[in-house]
Motif scaffolding. Sequence first.
Motif, short mmCIF file in Angstrom:
data_model
loop_
_atom_site.label_atom_id
_atom_site.label_comp_id
_atom_site.label_asym_id
_atom_site.label_seq_id
_atom_site.Cartn_x
_atom_site.Cartn_y
_atom_site.Cartn_z
N GLU A 1 7.27 5.79 -0.61
CA GLU A 1 6.53 5.47 0.61
C GLU A 1 7.21 6.15 1.79
N SER B 1 -2.27 7.97 2.70
CA SER B 1 -0.98 7.27 2.60
C SER B 1 0.21 8.18 2.82
N ALA C 1 1.33 8.93 6.63
CA ALA C 1 2.15 7.71 6.65
C ALA C 1 1.30 6.46 6.89
N MET C 2 0.21 6.35 6.13
CA MET C 2 -0.74 5.25 6.32
C MET C 2 -0.85 4.38 5.07
N THR C 3 0.27 4.12 4.40
CA THR C 3 0.21 3.39 3.13
C THR C 3 -0.46 2.03 3.28
N ARG D 1 -2.52 4.60 15.02
CA ARG D 1 -2.43 3.14 15.23
C ARG D 1 -3.31 2.71 16.41
N THR E 1 13.42 8.69 3.03
CA THR E 1 14.30 7.69 3.64
C THR E 1 15.22 8.40 4.62
N ASP F 1 8.99 6.88 5.17
CA ASP F 1 9.78 6.00 6.02
C ASP F 1 9.35 6.11 7.48
N PHE F 2 8.37 6.97 7.75
CA PHE F 2 7.84 7.10 9.11
C PHE F 2 6.80 6.01 9.38
N VAL F 3 6.78 5.54 10.62
CA VAL F 3 5.69 4.66 11.05
C VAL F 3 4.44 5.52 11.25
N THR F 4 3.29 4.97 10.95
CA THR F 4 2.04 5.69 11.21
C THR F 4 2.03 6.20 12.65
N TRP G 1 1.38 7.16 16.46
CA TRP G 1 0.83 6.25 17.46
C TRP G 1 -0.66 6.45 17.68
#
Length: 391
Positions: free
Chosen positions: A41, A238, A242-244, A51, A371, A43-46, A48
């Motif tokens: 998965e 995903s 980074a949209m898992t 979001r 990671t 490790d980045f946030v989706t 901005w």
Amino acid sequence: MIMNWQNKIAEQVSSIPRSGIREFFDLVTGRTDIISLGVGEPDFVTPWNIREAAIYSLEKGHTSYTSNYGLESLRRSIVKYVDGFFHVNYDPLREVLVTVGVSEAIDLALRAILNPGDEVLYHEPCYVSYAPSVNMAYGVATAVPTSKRDLFALNPELLEASITPRTKVLMLNFPTNPTGAVAPVETLQEIARICIRHDLIVLTDEIYSELRYDGKPHVSIASLPGMKERTLLLHGFSKAFAMTGFRLGYACGPEPLISAMMKIHQYSMLCAPITSQEAAIEALENGTSAMLKMRESYRQRRDYLVKRLNEIGMDCHLPGGAFYVFPDISRFGLTSKEFATRLLMEKQVAAVPGTAFGASGEGFLRCCYATAFDQIKEACNRMEHFVETLS
């Protein structure tokens, strides 16, 4: 009276083993001292802007069902993106289905295609869900092993030798989880000729297609001559975006197959969440820049991790895509599970035994480099100390 469930569960379900990844990571749950190179998965946030699109969707009160096929606006964005990236053109109204992740798309496709006893070929080591998904659809899953010698690309001769009169489907996954393998264009062309010759349907899972590091453009088998009409192209959001947690994928393919998949989808899932769908439009239309930055970070981590593993003595090829490395640990005299378990217990580094991805994975270890860089460096130091104890 206490119910005896032993022979109440469906045979095709009770015979399926637990995921080798999840079974192994039960050992990690609750541990704060572990460095994980395990779960695949980002490790980045989706990003901005994606979001924010989800937030705006909720603020506008967009909380309803959508068409079973998915929002038409999303399907049109998918078609535009697929045409530009994969060079295959689809009809957004008849040849695209939005699903709850690529996993649902695979399940729908297999249930729509297979009759009991139909055979499905797939290359191994492979993602853990392929064989169980085939079995749950009453098909017969047959692995075609790949090797380190071929950099884990599918050998066309081995593929053709595995075909029987019952073979109906070939499943592909390039770049590959867990090996990071990519398929040379020449290999894809030969695989395409085999599929046409034997009248096979192809399910091609290209969820990692944006994450290639060799400077070569990604080529989908669906784009090759004679293949669009027999291929289901599976993709999603995903990995590249980074949209898992948004759980969103899509399938593009021939209208009869998409229509059959939609029948199952409408009675089981109905539709994918509208919030995720509206965020996905933003990802497709304005997410490339963030994706490229994430990809460059992955490339740097890959290069570092492969270099360190080889220095340590864990022979490792340089994978062309995805965010996994697959070092050879056979020289240490331990099985993959023994090596991974001892590495976890003695040095608090979690990686996945190669056998979690099929028997062809014995002698290897999957390490995910999605990671933080400092965590990767510390994990390498710990693995070096572990290998010294084995030497």
